[in-house]
Design a protein around this motif. Structure first.
Motif, PDB file in Angstrom:
ATOM      1  N   LYS A 237       0.827  -1.206   0.000  1.00 25.99           N
ATOM      2  CA  LYS A 237       0.000   0.000   0.000  1.00 25.99           C
ATOM      3  C   LYS A 237       0.866   1.263   0.000  1.00 25.99           C
ATOM      4  CE  LYS A 237      -3.815  -0.116   2.247  1.00 25.99           C
ATOM      5  NZ  LYS A 237      -4.866  -0.124   3.327  1.00 25.99           N
ATOM      6  N   PHE A 238       1.922   1.253   0.838  1.00 24.69           N
ATOM      7  CA  PHE A 238       2.807   2.414   0.912  1.00 24.69           C
ATOM      8  C   PHE A 238       3.499   2.678  -0.421  1.00 24.69           C
ATOM      9  CE2 PHE A 238       7.213   3.909   1.439  1.00 24.69           C
ATOM     10  CZ  PHE A 238       6.969   5.185   1.937  1.00 24.69           C
ATOM     11  N   MET A 239       4.055   1.618  -1.029  1.00 25.64           N
ATOM     12  CA  MET A 239       4.760   1.800  -2.294  1.00 25.64           C
ATOM     13  C   MET A 239       3.795   2.164  -3.419  1.00 25.64           C
ATOM     14  SD  MET A 239       7.886   1.632  -1.601  1.00 25.64           S
ATOM     15  CE  MET A 239       8.309   1.948  -3.302  1.00 25.64           C
ATOM     16  N   GLY A 240       2.554   1.699  -3.334  1.00 21.92           N
ATOM     17  CA  GLY A 240       1.564   2.078  -4.336  1.00 21.92           C
ATOM     18  C   GLY A 240       1.278   3.569  -4.301  1.00 21.92           C
ATOM     19  N   ARG A 241       1.125   4.095  -3.104  1.00 20.85           N
ATOM     20  CA  ARG A 241       0.887   5.537  -2.956  1.00 20.85           C
ATOM     21  C   ARG A 241       2.120   6.334  -3.375  1.00 20.85           C
ATOM     22  NH1 ARG A 241      -2.023   5.334   3.025  1.00 20.85           N
ATOM     23  NH2 ARG A 241      -4.072   4.591   2.314  1.00 20.85           N
ATOM     24  N   LEU A 242       3.300   5.855  -2.972  1.00 20.14           N
ATOM     25  CA  LEU A 242       4.528   6.566  -3.297  1.00 20.14           C
ATOM     26  C   LEU A 242       4.773   6.583  -4.801  1.00 20.14           C
ATOM     27  CD1 LEU A 242       7.013   8.049  -2.220  1.00 20.14           C
ATOM     28  CD2 LEU A 242       8.167   5.818  -2.027  1.00 20.14           C
ATOM     29  N   ALA A 243       4.532   5.453  -5.453  1.00 22.83           N
ATOM     30  CA  ALA A 243       4.745   5.372  -6.892  1.00 22.83           C
ATOM     31  C   ALA A 243       3.801   6.287  -7.662  1.00 22.83           C
ATOM     32  CB  ALA A 243       4.584   3.923  -7.370  1.00 22.83           C
ATOM     33  N   ARG A 244       2.569   6.413  -7.170  1.00 22.68           N
ATOM     34  CA  ARG A 244       1.627   7.320  -7.825  1.00 22.68           C
ATOM     35  C   ARG A 244       2.064   8.775  -7.648  1.00 22.68           C
ATOM     36  NH1 ARG A 244      -2.165   3.844  -5.565  1.00 22.68           N
ATOM     37  NH2 ARG A 244      -2.729   5.358  -3.943  1.00 22.68           N
ATOM     38  N   TRP A 245       2.644   9.079  -6.482  1.00 21.71           N
ATOM     39  CA  TRP A 245       3.102  10.433  -6.213  1.00 21.71           C
ATOM     40  C   TRP A 245       4.392  10.748  -6.971  1.00 21.71           C
ATOM     41  CZ3 TRP A 245       7.532  11.912  -3.161  1.00 21.71           C
ATOM     42  CH2 TRP A 245       7.636  13.306  -2.988  1.00 21.71           C
ATOM     43  N   SER A 246       5.356   9.827  -6.924  1.00 20.60           N
ATOM     44  CA  SER A 246       6.636  10.036  -7.602  1.00 20.60           C
ATOM     45  C   SER A 246       7.283   8.698  -7.918  1.00 20.60           C
ATOM     46  CB  SER A 246       7.585  10.869  -6.731  1.00 20.60           C
ATOM     47  OG  SER A 246       8.881  10.921  -7.323  1.00 20.60           O
ATOM     48  N   GLN A 247       7.205   8.308  -9.189  1.00 23.80           N
ATOM     49  CA  GLN A 247       7.804   7.046  -9.612  1.00 23.80           C
ATOM     50  C   GLN A 247       9.308   7.030  -9.354  1.00 23.80           C
ATOM     51  OE1 GLN A 247       7.888   3.438 -10.419  1.00 23.80           O
ATOM     52  NE2 GLN A 247       5.941   4.259 -11.148  1.00 23.80           N
ATOM     53  N   ASP A 248       9.966   8.171  -9.565  1.00 28.27           N
ATOM     54  CA  ASP A 248      11.415   8.244  -9.347  1.00 28.27           C
ATOM     55  C   ASP A 248      11.779   8.028  -7.887  1.00 28.27           C
ATOM     56  OD1 ASP A 248      11.869   8.709 -12.005  1.00 28.27           O
ATOM     57  OD2 ASP A 248      12.051  10.890 -11.809  1.00 28.27           O
ATOM     58  N   THR A 249      11.004   8.620  -6.990  1.00 28.36           N
ATOM     59  CA  THR A 249      11.274   8.460  -5.562  1.00 28.36           C
ATOM     60  C   THR A 249      11.090   7.014  -5.123  1.00 28.36           C
ATOM     61  OG1 THR A 249      10.554  10.733  -5.138  1.00 28.36           O
ATOM     62  CG2 THR A 249      10.648   9.242  -3.249  1.00 28.36           C
ATOM     63  N   ALA A 250      10.030   6.385  -5.611  1.00 22.32           N
ATOM     64  CA  ALA A 250       9.778   4.983  -5.279  1.00 22.32           C
ATOM     65  C   ALA A 250      10.913   4.096  -5.781  1.00 22.32           C
ATOM     66  CB  ALA A 250       8.453   4.534  -5.891  1.00 22.32           C
ATOM     67  N   ALA A 251      11.366   4.346  -7.015  1.00 21.65           N
ATOM     68  CA  ALA A 251      12.440   3.546  -7.602  1.00 21.65           C
ATOM     69  C   ALA A 251      13.741   3.710  -6.821  1.00 21.65           C
ATOM     70  CB  ALA A 251      12.639   3.947  -9.061  1.00 21.65           C
ATOM     71  N   LYS A 252      14.051   4.940  -6.439  1.00 21.55           N
ATOM     72  CA  LYS A 252      15.286   5.198  -5.687  1.00 21.55           C
ATOM     73  C   LYS A 252      15.260   4.533  -4.320  1.00 21.55           C
ATOM     74  CE  LYS A 252      16.404   9.606  -7.939  1.00 21.55           C
ATOM     75  NZ  LYS A 252      16.482  11.082  -7.771  1.00 21.55           N
ATOM     76  N   LEU A 253      14.105   4.555  -3.662  1.00 20.87           N
ATOM     77  CA  LEU A 253      13.984   3.950  -2.344  1.00 20.87           C
ATOM     78  C   LEU A 253      14.217   2.446  -2.404  1.00 20.87           C
ATOM     79  CD1 LEU A 253      13.285   4.175   0.656  1.00 20.87           C
ATOM     80  CD2 LEU A 253      10.869   3.951   0.038  1.00 20.87           C
ATOM     81  N   ILE A 254      13.601   1.790  -3.370  1.00 20.13           N
ATOM     82  CA  ILE A 254      13.766   0.343  -3.503  1.00 20.13           C
ATOM     83  C   ILE A 254      15.199   0.014  -3.893  1.00 20.13           C
ATOM     84  CG2 ILE A 254      13.044  -1.701  -4.785  1.00 20.13           C
ATOM     85  CD1 ILE A 254      10.294  -0.468  -5.014  1.00 20.13           C
ATOM     86  N   HIS A 255      15.764   0.779  -4.819  1.00 20.45           N
ATOM     87  CA  HIS A 255      17.142   0.533  -5.262  1.00 20.45           C
ATOM     88  C   HIS A 255      18.108   0.631  -4.085  1.00 20.45           C
ATOM     89  CE1 HIS A 255      21.057   1.380  -7.169  1.00 20.45           C
ATOM     90  NE2 HIS A 255      20.597   0.583  -8.136  1.00 20.45           N
ATOM     91  N   LYS A 256      17.917   1.645  -3.242  1.00 19.90           N
ATOM     92  CA  LYS A 256      18.795   1.853  -2.093  1.00 19.90           C
ATOM     93  C   LYS A 256      18.771   0.657  -1.151  1.00 19.90           C
ATOM     94  CE  LYS A 256      19.440   4.944   1.891  1.00 19.90           C
ATOM     95  NZ  LYS A 256      18.924   6.157   2.581  1.00 19.90           N
ATOM     96  N   ASN A 257      17.591   0.085  -0.966  1.00 18.27           N
ATOM     97  CA  ASN A 257      17.443  -1.016  -0.013  1.00 18.27           C
ATOM     98  C   ASN A 257      17.804  -2.381  -0.563  1.00 18.27           C
ATOM     99  OD1 ASN A 257      16.096  -0.022   2.674  1.00 18.27           O
ATOM    100  ND2 ASN A 257      15.092   1.138   1.055  1.00 18.27           N
ATOM    101  N   LEU A 258      17.773  -2.537  -1.889  1.00 18.56           N
ATOM    102  CA  LEU A 258      17.981  -3.875  -2.459  1.00 18.56           C
ATOM    103  C   LEU A 258      19.199  -3.997  -3.361  1.00 18.56           C
ATOM    104  CD1 LEU A 258      14.308  -4.890  -3.352  1.00 18.56           C
ATOM    105  CD2 LEU A 258      15.620  -5.466  -1.310  1.00 18.56           C
ATOM    106  N   LYS A 259      19.915  -2.938  -3.610  1.00 17.12           N
ATOM    107  CA  LYS A 259      21.039  -3.005  -4.554  1.00 17.12           C
ATOM    108  C   LYS A 259      22.100  -3.985  -4.113  1.00 17.12           C
ATOM    109  CE  LYS A 259      23.558   1.013  -2.713  1.00 17.12           C
ATOM    110  NZ  LYS A 259      24.096   2.355  -3.073  1.00 17.12           N
ATOM    111  N   ASN A 260      22.211  -4.268  -2.783  1.00 15.12           N
ATOM    112  CA  ASN A 260      23.223  -5.186  -2.289  1.00 15.12           C
ATOM    113  C   ASN A 260      22.987  -6.619  -2.786  1.00 15.12           C
ATOM    114  OD1 ASN A 260      20.895  -5.105  -0.418  1.00 15.12           O
ATOM    115  ND2 ASN A 260      22.028  -6.664   0.716  1.00 15.12           N
ATOM    116  N   LEU A 261      21.716  -6.939  -3.127  1.00 19.46           N
ATOM    117  CA  LEU A 261      21.412  -8.284  -3.603  1.00 19.46           C
ATOM    118  C   LEU A 261      21.945  -8.544  -5.004  1.00 19.46           C
ATOM    119  CD1 LEU A 261      17.737  -8.774  -2.354  1.00 19.46           C
ATOM    120  CD2 LEU A 261      19.869  -9.464  -1.260  1.00 19.46           C
ATOM    121  N   LEU A 262      22.243  -7.442  -5.739  1.00 21.22           N
ATOM    122  CA  LEU A 262      22.767  -7.599  -7.094  1.00 21.22           C
ATOM    123  C   LEU A 262      24.285  -7.714  -7.122  1.00 21.22           C
ATOM    124  CD1 LEU A 262      20.575  -5.029  -9.038  1.00 21.22           C
ATOM    125  CD2 LEU A 262      20.558  -7.492  -9.305  1.00 21.22           C
ATOM    126  N   GLY A 263      24.934  -7.362  -6.043  1.00 18.65           N
ATOM    127  CA  GLY A 263      26.394  -7.431  -5.984  1.00 18.65           C
ATOM    128  C   GLY A 263      27.041  -6.271  -6.711  1.00 18.65           C
TER     129      GLY A 263
END
Length: 263
Positions: A237-263
């Motif tokens: 629900k949170f990411m749905g609202r955030l993505a509607r408000w700002s797709q770039d902000t949502a993408a940056k937030l997820i990237h920051k938290n998960l980039k370590n999984l890509l090495g």
């Protein structure tokens, strides 16, 4: 839709959310055709159904096999509801490093699988007094997850398929529900044949997940109450609202938290 006395088909009924949807439907008095690629998992679901197992008919089925899906539809023309839960994730790598065969597999199961079932069963669903189709999408369909781009694309395609069919059927008795789950306590990585390096790290272990039992209950509630769209989990629900408000902000937030999984 009143669940009791209705007949549903649930994909991915062998485990996770598909199993819990199956058990919840049985609990509310429905009969269920539970399909899964893994026959052993289906036997476990039958055991868990207990006294309700007499209302459960299980079928080992590859949902990408259009001929097999069509044959199943020909045997169950009295279906009242179709619940598309089965899905897989991709190997946790960037698109540049993803084997095209892996991309094909994800698209075939996550998008063409539900489409195959809808095409096979919809003609008969249209003849029922009331009918329902529920499609399980993902938070990744509206907020890009690094290393899961093709998975997200397959679910985004399912989003528009659902919305488009809803529009086409707006003057019929067939209703549609689109589900966006966030982190759910299932074995999707293992069942997808995907090993995610770092998935057991301290950071990822702190993620709040919704139980598959709760997800199953919410999906059956959505069918019963005719809900068009639902989020499962506060993260979705949170990411749905955030993505509607700002797709770039949502993408940056997820990237920051998960980039370590890509090495």
């Amino acid at each position: 839709m009143l669940i009791a006395g209705k007949k549903f088909l649930v994909t991915g009924a062998g485990n996770g959310m598909g199993r819990e949807v199956t058990l919840e439907l049985l609990k509310r008095g429905a009969s269920v055709i539970g399909v899964d690629i893994n026959d052993g998992f289906l036997k476990e679901t039958t055991l868990l159904a207990g006294a309700k197992s007499s209302q459960l008919f299980t079928v080992k089925l590859d949902i990408t096999d259009r001929k097999a899906v069509a044959e199943l539809a020909s045997k169950h023309q009295d279906l009242d509801g179709l619940v598309n839960v089965a899905g897989i994730i991709q190997p946790f790598v960037r698109v540049n490093d993803l084997d095209i065969a892996a991309a094909d597999r994800v698209m075939n199961i996550n998008f063409f699988g539900p489409l195959n079932l809808i095409k096979a069963f919809l003609p008969n669903l249209l003849n029922r007094p009331e009918a329902h189709i529920l499609n399980v999408s993902s938070m990744g369909s509206y907020a890009p997850v690094p290393g899961q781009t093709i998975y997200g694309a397959s679910k985004a395609a399912l989003n528009l398929l659902t919305e488009g069919i809803r529009s086409e059927l707006s003057e019929t008795n067939v209703k549609l529900t689109l589900v966006w789950p966030g982190a759910i306590g299932t074995n999707i990585s293992q069942n997808s044949g995907v090993s995610i390096a770092g998935a057991d790290s301290a950071e990822t272990s702190k993620m709040k997940v919704t139980s598959a039992v709760e997800a199953g209950r919410m999906m059956v509630d959505a069918i019963e109450h005719g809900q068009k769209r639902i989020y499962i989990g506060g993260d979705a629900k949170f990411m749905g609202r955030l993505a509607r408000w700002s797709q770039d902000t949502a993408a940056k937030l997820i990237h920051k938290n998960l980039k370590n999984l890509l090495g």
